[in-house]
Design a protein around this motif. Sequence first.
Motif, PDB file in Angstrom:
ATOM      1  N   LYS A  24     -17.154 -27.463  44.708  1.00 42.29           N
ATOM      2  CA  LYS A  24     -17.135 -27.603  46.150  1.00 42.29           C
ATOM      3  C   LYS A  24     -17.716 -28.941  46.621  1.00 42.29           C
ATOM      4  N   ASP A  25     -18.620 -29.154  46.423  1.00 40.78           N
ATOM      5  CA  ASP A  25     -19.470 -30.420  46.846  1.00 40.78           C
ATOM      6  C   ASP A  25     -18.564 -31.805  46.281  1.00 40.78           C
ATOM      7  N   LEU A  26     -18.129 -31.830  45.086  1.00 40.42           N
ATOM      8  CA  LEU A  26     -17.242 -33.014  44.666  1.00 40.42           C
ATOM      9  C   LEU A  26     -15.890 -32.880  45.000  1.00 40.42           C
ATOM     10  N   LEU A  27     -15.229 -31.727  45.437  1.00 43.31           N
ATOM     11  CA  LEU A  27     -14.058 -31.975  46.045  1.00 43.31           C
ATOM     12  C   LEU A  27     -14.004 -31.922  47.512  1.00 43.31           C
ATOM     13  N   GLU A  28     -15.163 -31.973  48.151  1.00 41.31           N
ATOM     14  CA  GLU A  28     -15.452 -32.286  49.709  1.00 41.31           C
ATOM     15  C   GLU A  28     -15.645 -33.726  49.834  1.00 41.31           C
ATOM     16  N   LYS A  29     -16.147 -34.396  48.465  1.00 45.72           N
ATOM     17  CA  LYS A  29     -16.140 -35.742  48.536  1.00 45.72           C
ATOM     18  C   LYS A  29     -14.883 -36.700  48.015  1.00 45.72           C
ATOM     19  N   ARG A  32     -11.520 -35.386  41.867  1.00 40.15           N
ATOM     20  CA  ARG A  32     -10.725 -34.521  41.373  1.00 40.15           C
ATOM     21  C   ARG A  32     -11.231 -33.474  40.260  1.00 40.15           C
ATOM     22  N   CYS A  33     -11.167 -32.198  40.394  1.00 43.94           N
ATOM     23  CA  CYS A  33     -11.835 -31.599  39.503  1.00 43.94           C
ATOM     24  C   CYS A  33     -10.840 -30.536  38.592  1.00 43.94           C
ATOM     25  N   TYR A  34     -11.080 -30.527  37.582  1.00 40.23           N
ATOM     26  CA  TYR A  34     -10.665 -29.588  36.606  1.00 40.23           C
ATOM     27  C   TYR A  34     -11.364 -28.372  36.132  1.00 40.23           C
ATOM     28  N   PRO A  50      -5.546 -30.019  48.291  1.00 39.00           N
ATOM     29  CA  PRO A  50      -4.310 -30.262  47.613  1.00 39.00           C
ATOM     30  C   PRO A  50      -4.275 -30.040  46.121  1.00 39.00           C
ATOM     31  N   LYS A  51      -3.356 -29.784  45.583  1.00 38.86           N
ATOM     32  CA  LYS A  51      -2.981 -29.416  44.344  1.00 38.86           C
ATOM     33  C   LYS A  51      -3.362 -30.697  43.558  1.00 38.86           C
ATOM     34  N   ASN A  52      -3.146 -31.741  44.111  1.00 37.22           N
ATOM     35  CA  ASN A  52      -3.184 -33.127  43.189  1.00 37.22           C
ATOM     36  C   ASN A  52      -4.792 -33.257  42.885  1.00 37.22           C
ATOM     37  N   GLN A  77      -3.082 -34.268  33.454  1.00 36.61           N
ATOM     38  CA  GLN A  77      -2.808 -34.012  34.868  1.00 36.61           C
ATOM     39  C   GLN A  77      -3.517 -35.029  35.609  1.00 36.61           C
ATOM     40  N   PHE A  78      -4.636 -35.497  35.423  1.00 41.24           N
ATOM     41  CA  PHE A  78      -5.341 -36.614  36.133  1.00 41.24           C
ATOM     42  C   PHE A  78      -5.488 -37.900  35.275  1.00 41.24           C
TER      43      PHE A  78
END
Length: 256
Positions: A24-29, A32-34, A50-52, A77-78
Motif C-alpha cells: 500500500k505504501d509503495l504504491l501510494e508513492k 510498481r509492485c509485483y 492502474p494495472k500498469n 511485466q515491469f
Amino acid sequence: MKIDQNLVAFITGASSGFGLEVAKDLLEKGCRCYLTDRDNIDSEFLTRYPKNIVIFRNLDVTDEEGIKNAIEDCVAQFGQIDVVLNSAGVNIPAYLSITDQKFSPLLINKCFNINVIGTFNVSKYAALQMVKQQNKAQEKKDYLIVNVGSVASFNSNNGMSIYGASKGAVAAMTLPMARDLGRYGIRVVCMCPGIFDTPMGKSAPENLYKATARGTCLGRHGHPSEFSHAFQGIVESTFMNGNHFFLDSSFATPSL
C-alpha cells in the motif's frame, strides 16, 4: 535507493499483514509492485491502482518452479526487480512433549519449507535477476532483499520450538547472503518484528495476545504501518547491509 516510480518491488505474502501494508505504501508513492501470495488478495484493493503499476499472482513459496516463473513474469511485466520483501511465512505453535502429537515431522517440514526454503529460493532467483541487471547497467546500482525473521529468531516463547528454529534460520542466512551478494551491489537485511496487529498476531488466544502487549516497553503491539516505515528506511539507507534488527519495543518474552 529512491522510493519512486522507478522502483520495482517483488513482495511475497502480500495479501495480508506486513506484505500488504508495505505494498500500500509503495504504491501510494508511485512504485510498481509485483505482489504474490498463496491466498487471494482483496480484488477491491487492486482496483485502486492502474494495472500498469500493480500485478498480483498466486504463488506458493514451497514451489521452486513457481518462484522462478514469478520472477520471470515480474521482469516481463515491469522490466526489472529492485527490491524483494520475503514476508510469506507461517507460525506453527506446538509444545515439545511426548504426549503432543502435533509436534510431528510434517509440521516441521511445512514450517521450514515456507519460512526457510521459500525465503531462500525467492532470494536466489531474485538475486540471479539482479545480477543480470547489474551486468547491463552502465553504472553500479543498489538492489535490496529484505528477509522477515522474528523476535522468535532469538527469543522464542514456550511452544514455539518449530517456528523459532525456522525464523532463527532466516536470520542466520542473512549475513552470509549479504557477503555473497555484496559484490553485485545487492544488500540483504533481516527485519525481526515482535507481535504486531496482523492476522498472524491476532490468531493467538486473546489472553495470550493481551499478555504479549504488556511484555513490550510501550505496552502495546506494533501496527503494520510501523513495519512498513522501517522497511522504507532500509530501502533508502544504502549502507545498511548484512544485519538483522528487532522491531519489537524491547519485547521480553515471558513463560506463558
